[in-house]
Design a protein around this motif. Structure first.
Motif, PDB file in Angstrom:
ATOM      1  N   THR A  50       0.850  -1.198   0.000  1.00 17.77           N
ATOM      2  CA  THR A  50       0.000   0.000   0.000  1.00 17.77           C
ATOM      3  C   THR A  50       0.886   1.248   0.000  1.00 17.77           C
ATOM      4  N   ARG A  51       2.151   1.090   0.387  1.00 17.09           N
ATOM      5  CA  ARG A  51       3.096   2.212   0.369  1.00 17.09           C
ATOM      6  C   ARG A  51       3.791   2.319  -0.985  1.00 17.09           C
ATOM      7  N   TYR A  52       4.127   1.166  -1.563  1.00 18.07           N
ATOM      8  CA  TYR A  52       4.789   1.158  -2.877  1.00 18.07           C
ATOM      9  C   TYR A  52       3.853   0.511  -3.872  1.00 18.07           C
ATOM     10  N   ARG A  53       2.988   1.354  -4.408  1.00 13.46           N
ATOM     11  CA  ARG A  53       1.908   0.856  -5.250  1.00 13.46           C
ATOM     12  C   ARG A  53       2.406   0.073  -6.455  1.00 13.46           C
ATOM     13  N   ARG A  54       3.605   0.435  -6.918  1.00 18.37           N
ATOM     14  CA  ARG A  54       4.091  -0.201  -8.136  1.00 18.37           C
ATOM     15  C   ARG A  54       4.334  -1.685  -7.922  1.00 18.37           C
ATOM     16  N   ALA A  55       4.586  -2.067  -6.664  1.00 10.82           N
ATOM     17  CA  ALA A  55       4.846  -3.480  -6.377  1.00 10.82           C
ATOM     18  C   ALA A  55       3.552  -4.283  -6.311  1.00 10.82           C
ATOM     19  N   GLN A  56       2.413  -3.569  -6.286  1.00 10.80           N
ATOM     20  CA  GLN A  56       1.148  -4.245  -6.045  1.00 10.80           C
ATOM     21  C   GLN A  56       0.789  -5.252  -7.143  1.00 10.80           C
ATOM     22  N   THR A  57       0.892  -4.824  -8.412  1.00 13.20           N
ATOM     23  CA  THR A  57       0.517  -5.701  -9.520  1.00 13.20           C
ATOM     24  C   THR A  57       1.374  -6.973  -9.557  1.00 13.20           C
ATOM     25  N   PRO A  58       2.704  -6.853  -9.533  1.00 15.23           N
ATOM     26  CA  PRO A  58       3.495  -8.085  -9.541  1.00 15.23           C
ATOM     27  C   PRO A  58       3.220  -9.005  -8.351  1.00 15.23           C
ATOM     28  N   VAL A  59       3.046  -8.438  -7.170  1.00 23.63           N
ATOM     29  CA  VAL A  59       2.781  -9.277  -5.992  1.00 23.63           C
ATOM     30  C   VAL A  59       1.455 -10.010  -6.141  1.00 23.63           C
ATOM     31  N   MET A  60       0.427  -9.290  -6.568  1.00 21.94           N
ATOM     32  CA  MET A  60      -0.876  -9.930  -6.709  1.00 21.94           C
ATOM     33  C   MET A  60      -0.837 -10.971  -7.827  1.00 21.94           C
ATOM     34  N   PHE A  61      -0.070 -10.677  -8.888  1.00 14.95           N
ATOM     35  CA  PHE A  61       0.035 -11.628  -9.993  1.00 14.95           C
ATOM     36  C   PHE A  61       0.684 -12.926  -9.512  1.00 14.95           C
ATOM     37  N   LEU A  62       1.779 -12.768  -8.790  1.00 19.96           N
ATOM     38  CA  LEU A  62       2.544 -13.922  -8.320  1.00 19.96           C
ATOM     39  C   LEU A  62       1.719 -14.792  -7.365  1.00 19.96           C
ATOM     40  N   THR A  63       1.074 -14.130  -6.390  1.00 22.29           N
ATOM     41  CA  THR A  63       0.292 -14.903  -5.424  1.00 22.29           C
ATOM     42  C   THR A  63      -0.941 -15.507  -6.105  1.00 22.29           C
ATOM     43  N   GLY A  64      -1.453 -14.805  -7.112  1.00 20.71           N
ATOM     44  CA  GLY A  64      -2.591 -15.331  -7.875  1.00 20.71           C
ATOM     45  C   GLY A  64      -2.185 -16.586  -8.624  1.00 20.71           C
ATOM     46  N   LEU A  65      -0.969 -16.548  -9.146  1.00 14.45           N
ATOM     47  CA  LEU A  65      -0.429 -17.694  -9.867  1.00 14.45           C
ATOM     48  C   LEU A  65      -0.302 -18.904  -8.945  1.00 14.45           C
TER      49      LEU A  65
END
Lengths: 224, 328
Positions: A50-65
């Motif tokens: 929530t502090r580094y928004r740019r990391a949000q998409t990759p993190v969610m993608f990875l955990t989604g995978l």
């Protein structure tokens, strides 16, 4: 079969303390440890993204995978890794991996649900960033995080039955043995207890969730 | 007490500054209004005082000290802060919300509780009823009062208020404004008050800074002066074509030279002596008369005032009106 009863209660009574209760205990420990480890990973990551928004998409993608990997394949893949032996460890790794998506997502959603003006007022009054996190954002996000824990735990209880296949123990052991021996009593006790455990955890955590939100509870009571 | 010195705020990528070379003096114990159309930088100016926004250049002096030299959080804890969206903490009770800054300042429990009760009384909410409620159990107007109480909690000498009564209906807003003026008469804070509403500015302000787009200070004067002598087309338009009528609102009928009642004035409308002249004019128009009877607060007849008198006051320059005692 014919007059064979669906559940032979005599077997249940005889094996209650030697087989059934330990399996239930193992199951609870397996799921509990997994969700706790997943929480310890997810909350800091959730806060961080929530502090580094740019990391949000990759993190969610990875955990989604991770979440999409079928459970049996996941266990199988893990035991091919050097150093990972058959048993509880790969089961915990997989259960942790499955829990990450929902726990991280709910942490983010919870923190994002805090009204902007509440944060703005807090900053304007002189709360530091860590005070805002601890005193405002996390308490307000907590009910949503607990909702995530609820979903993660209930899923883990289900998936963990399959982990018996790789010798992780738990209620799945009863189910698999029952299938092997063509013994419905053992299957039904394993499945029944897993279901009962899910339902109890679900209600229990729902109660915790409500208890954590006295403000909305009271407002609803007043409106009614 | 608060001085803006050539303050400019330029956001990266913006064609022109949000605030452009803004200088003015905010006086102790006064309500200074920042008013202007949206995009005029009034809120930005206010937020630079407690460093929620840092200026690109220039400085803001608080008691003679550049606010950049002060610790950010300590600075903010010493300045009351109330905003339109209120921003109460939904998970904390009303008393806990009010005690936010006292808690940061580590007051003891009893002192915090007493202060919260005192402030609830001050803003007109019964402490026994409201202290343990949650914000969601209060109406918008009640929440705004709590917001103001929270800003006052640690008794800061300076307050920043960004449209603090903006989230309620006009009737409730008017009541809150009046009530806040009564509070201010007691507490005498140095207040920067941001609004887009010129009527609110004239009602609340000891001094008014009119800003125009691009964060340029168009005029900074007392309300009376602003209405009688707008220094530009922009200010004249902003204060409105009805500025003459607004000026009437600045004077109480009780402060005007009254005439004795002639004959029986039974048919004439009555107005209380603390009514402003605009409302007196409205009473004349509504009553279809050119004269009204002024009553004292105790309900006794003090005299009458005529439309003629209003017209003459209206034409008189501010200085003469002050000399004749017509200005409060």
């Amino acid at each position: 079969m014919g007059d064979e009863p669906l559940i032979r209660w005599r077997w249940v009574r005889r094996n209650w303390s030697d087989e059934i209760l330990p399996a239930l205990g193992d199951h609870i420990v397996l799921c509990g440890i997994s969700v706790l480890i997943a929480l310890a990973i997810s909350i800091p990551i959730g806060i961080a993204i929530t502090r580094y928004r740019r990391a949000q998409t990759p993190v969610m993608f990875l955990t989604g995978l991770l979440y999409t990997i079928p459970s049996l394949s996941f266990f199988a893949i893990l035991i091919t890794f050097p150093g990972v032996k058959i048993g509880r460890t790969p089961a915990i790794i997989a259960l942790v991996a499955y829990s990450l998506l929902v726990l991280i997502r709910n942490t983010v959603v919870g923190i994002d649900s805090v009204p902007r003006e509440t944060i703005e007022a807090a900053r304007g009054m002189g709360l530091t960033s860590s005070q805002i996190l601890r005193q405002v954002e996390l308490p307000l996000a907590l009910p949503i995080i607990v909702a995530g824990i609820r979903i993660a735990t209930v899923s883990a209880i289900g998936i963990a039955t399959i982990a018996a296949y790789i010798n992780a123990g738990g209620l799945g052991t009863l189910i698999f043995r029952g299938i092997d021996r063509d013994f419905p009593t053992q299957i039904l006790i394993g499945a029944g207890l897993a279901t009962l455990l899910s339902v109890l955890v679900d209600f229990g955590l729902l109660a915790v969730e409500r208890w954590l939100r006295p403000w909305s509870r009271r407002a609803a009571a007043r409106a009614a | 007490m608060i001085g803006f010195r050539n303050v400019t705020k330029q956001y990266a990528g913006a064609a022109r500054p949000a605030v452009d070379n803004f200088s003015l003096e905010v006086y102790d114990g006064e309500i200074t209004i920042f008013v202007g159309p949206s995009g005029c930088g009034k809120t930005t100016c206010m937020k630079m005082v407690n460093r929620l926004i840092e200026p690109s250049s220039g400085e803001i002096l608080i008691n003679g000290k550049d606010n950049k030299s002060l610790n950010e959080t300590e600075l903010r804890r010493g300045i009351g802060y109330a905003i339109q969206q209120i921003g109460l903490f939904p998970h904390r009770t009303i008393a806990e919300n009010i005690s936010t800054v006292p808690r940061l300042l580590k007051w003891d429990k009893k002192r915090m509780r007493d202060r919260a009760d005192e402030l609830l009384e001050l803003v007109g909410l019964d402490p026994d009823t409201y202290r343990d409620r949650y914000p969601s159990e209060l109406s918008g107007g009640q929440q705004q009062r709590v917001g103001v109480a929270r800003a006052l909690a640690a008794d800061p000498p300076v307050m920043l208020m960004d449209e603090p009564f903006g989230a309620v209906d006009p009737i409730a807003r008017h009541r809150l404004q009046q009530q806040f003026l009564d509070i201010q008469a007691k507490v005498r804070k140095t207040i920067i008050f941001v609004t887009h509403d010129i009527d609110e500015a004239i009602l609340m302000g000891d001094r008014i800074a009119v800003l125009k787009e691009g964060g340029i200070l168009a005029q900074y004067d007392k309300p009376e002066k602003l209405l009688t002598e707008p220094n530009s087309e922009f200010v004249a338009n902003f204060v409105g074509a009805d500025r003459a009528i607004k000026r009437l609102a600045l004077t109480c009928v009780g402060d005007v030279q009254l005439e004795p009642v002639q004959g029986d004035g039974q048919q004439l409308p009555h107005v209380p002596e603390d009514e402003n002249l605009r409302d007196v004019l409205a009473a004349m128009l509504a009553g279809g008369t050119d004269r009204v009877i002024v009553l004292s607060c105790e309900g006794e007849v003090r005299g009458t005032v005529s439309e003629q008198t209003l017209r003459s006051l209206f034409r008189a320059p501010a200085a003469e009106r002050a000399a004749s005692g017509a200005v409060q």
